[in-house]
Scaffold this motif. Sequence first.
Motif, mmCIF file in Angstrom:
data_model
loop_
_atom_site.group_PDB
_atom_site.id
_atom_site.type_symbol
_atom_site.label_atom_id
_atom_site.label_comp_id
_atom_site.label_asym_id
_atom_site.label_seq_id
_atom_site.Cartn_x
_atom_site.Cartn_y
_atom_site.Cartn_z
ATOM 1 N N LEU A 80 -41.350 4.226 44.737
ATOM 2 C CA LEU A 80 -40.432 5.324 45.044
ATOM 3 C C LEU A 80 -39.362 5.457 43.961
ATOM 4 O O LEU A 80 -39.038 4.488 43.274
ATOM 5 C CB LEU A 80 -39.745 5.075 46.391
ATOM 6 N N THR A 81 -38.815 6.653 43.856
ATOM 7 C CA THR A 81 -37.722 6.926 42.929
ATOM 8 C C THR A 81 -36.531 7.431 43.724
ATOM 9 O O THR A 81 -36.680 8.213 44.653
ATOM 10 C CB THR A 81 -38.143 8.005 41.903
ATOM 11 N N ARG A 82 -35.351 6.997 43.342
ATOM 12 C CA ARG A 82 -34.120 7.467 43.995
ATOM 13 C C ARG A 82 -33.174 7.982 42.937
ATOM 14 O O ARG A 82 -33.321 7.684 41.749
ATOM 15 C CB ARG A 82 -33.471 6.358 44.809
ATOM 16 N N THR A 83 -32.183 8.734 43.380
ATOM 17 C CA THR A 83 -31.159 9.261 42.490
ATOM 18 C C THR A 83 -29.849 8.550 42.775
ATOM 19 O O THR A 83 -29.367 8.555 43.907
ATOM 20 C CB THR A 83 -30.960 10.771 42.707
ATOM 21 N N VAL A 84 -29.285 7.926 41.739
ATOM 22 C CA VAL A 84 -27.967 7.311 41.860
ATOM 23 C C VAL A 84 -26.970 8.315 41.294
ATOM 24 O O VAL A 84 -26.926 8.558 40.096
ATOM 25 C CB VAL A 84 -27.897 5.961 41.130
ATOM 26 N N ALA A 85 -26.200 8.903 42.192
ATOM 27 C CA ALA A 85 -25.257 9.956 41.800
ATOM 28 C C ALA A 85 -23.958 9.390 41.231
ATOM 29 O O ALA A 85 -23.334 10.008 40.369
ATOM 30 C CB ALA A 85 -24.953 10.848 43.007
ATOM 31 N N PHE A 86 -23.547 8.217 41.731
ATOM 32 C CA PHE A 86 -22.290 7.604 41.296
ATOM 33 C C PHE A 86 -22.499 6.111 41.110
ATOM 34 O O PHE A 86 -23.183 5.471 41.907
ATOM 35 C CB PHE A 86 -21.181 7.806 42.335
ATOM 36 N N GLU A 87 -21.872 5.552 40.071
ATOM 37 C CA GLU A 87 -21.888 4.120 39.814
ATOM 38 C C GLU A 87 -20.457 3.620 39.713
ATOM 39 O O GLU A 87 -19.590 4.309 39.170
ATOM 40 C CB GLU A 87 -22.577 3.804 38.483
ATOM 41 N N SER A 88 -20.248 2.404 40.216
ATOM 42 C CA SER A 88 -18.951 1.752 40.063
ATOM 43 C C SER A 88 -19.133 0.249 40.166
ATOM 44 O O SER A 88 -19.994 -0.230 40.906
ATOM 45 C CB SER A 88 -17.965 2.223 41.129
ATOM 46 N N SER A 89 -18.308 -0.493 39.465
ATOM 47 C CA SER A 89 -18.300 -1.946 39.564
ATOM 48 C C SER A 89 -17.397 -2.429 40.690
ATOM 49 O O SER A 89 -17.343 -3.613 40.975
ATOM 50 C CB SER A 89 -17.786 -2.562 38.254
ATOM 51 N N HIS A 90 -16.693 -1.508 41.309
ATOM 52 C CA HIS A 90 -15.702 -1.865 42.324
ATOM 53 C C HIS A 90 -16.191 -1.500 43.720
ATOM 54 O O HIS A 90 -16.451 -0.325 44.008
ATOM 55 C CB HIS A 90 -14.374 -1.174 42.026
ATOM 56 N N LEU A 91 -16.300 -2.489 44.570
ATOM 57 C CA LEU A 91 -16.802 -2.286 45.922
ATOM 58 C C LEU A 91 -15.992 -1.237 46.685
ATOM 59 O O LEU A 91 -16.571 -0.378 47.365
ATOM 60 C CB LEU A 91 -16.799 -3.608 46.686
ATOM 61 N N GLN A 92 -14.670 -1.273 46.571
ATOM 62 C CA GLN A 92 -13.852 -0.318 47.322
ATOM 63 C C GLN A 92 -14.094 1.122 46.868
ATOM 64 O O GLN A 92 -14.043 2.043 47.674
ATOM 65 C CB GLN A 92 -12.363 -0.679 47.223
ATOM 66 N N VAL A 93 -14.386 1.308 45.587
ATOM 67 C CA VAL A 93 -14.726 2.652 45.101
ATOM 68 C C VAL A 93 -16.054 3.098 45.711
ATOM 69 O O VAL A 93 -16.182 4.226 46.196
ATOM 70 C CB VAL A 93 -14.797 2.684 43.553
ATOM 71 N N LEU A 94 -17.051 2.203 45.725
ATOM 72 C CA LEU A 94 -18.346 2.538 46.336
ATOM 73 C C LEU A 94 -18.164 2.909 47.805
ATOM 74 O O LEU A 94 -18.702 3.916 48.279
ATOM 75 C CB LEU A 94 -19.322 1.367 46.209
ATOM 76 N N LEU A 95 -17.409 2.102 48.537
ATOM 77 C CA LEU A 95 -17.185 2.389 49.956
ATOM 78 C C LEU A 95 -16.459 3.715 50.160
ATOM 79 O O LEU A 95 -16.775 4.470 51.076
ATOM 80 C CB LEU A 95 -16.401 1.246 50.614
ATOM 81 N N GLY A 96 -15.506 4.020 49.283
ATOM 82 C CA GLY A 96 -14.797 5.297 49.376
ATOM 83 C C GLY A 96 -15.719 6.482 49.133
ATOM 84 O O GLY A 96 -15.631 7.498 49.833
#
Length: 149
Positions: free
Chosen positions: A72-88
């Motif tokens: 399968l292929t997915r699209t990663v729209a946003f990347e961050s090294s910070h967990l709180q940014v990902l959760l936001g």
Amino acid sequence: MAFLGLAGSATPRTAHRELDRHALSLVVSEQHRLARRRRLRLAGLVDEPFVDFPVATPGRLQTDEAFRAAGLTRTVAFESSHLQVLLGLVRHGLGVAFLAPGVVSGQDSLVQLPVAGAPVRAEYVAWNGLNPTPAAGAFLRLLGGAGTG
């Protein structure tokens, strides 16, 4: 000594002991269309935008590997090294994420969902096997024995 979280297929290249191995949960905002689902399949997520850690980092490898293994292929729209940014980003409905189940506990506006075929993450303690410190030895004894590798 170090605590490592690695893709389920990875193993530390130093002396180590596996502490835990678990499937990651899909995390969505409570307003997301999938938030009320009880069970999902990996193939049902290919059209979802993902938020994830940067490419080739230990936080991302297990998810990339799970999709690749399923063909399968997915699209990663946003990347961050910070967990709180990902959760936001997830909280604001900009994407979904695969994260360790304990990460989301107590987080408002987020829902964890089990997924068939979900990525697997292993948690390790690792140390210098050639010259372990007395503190490392004492800590390992507290954990209940010697490690491997």
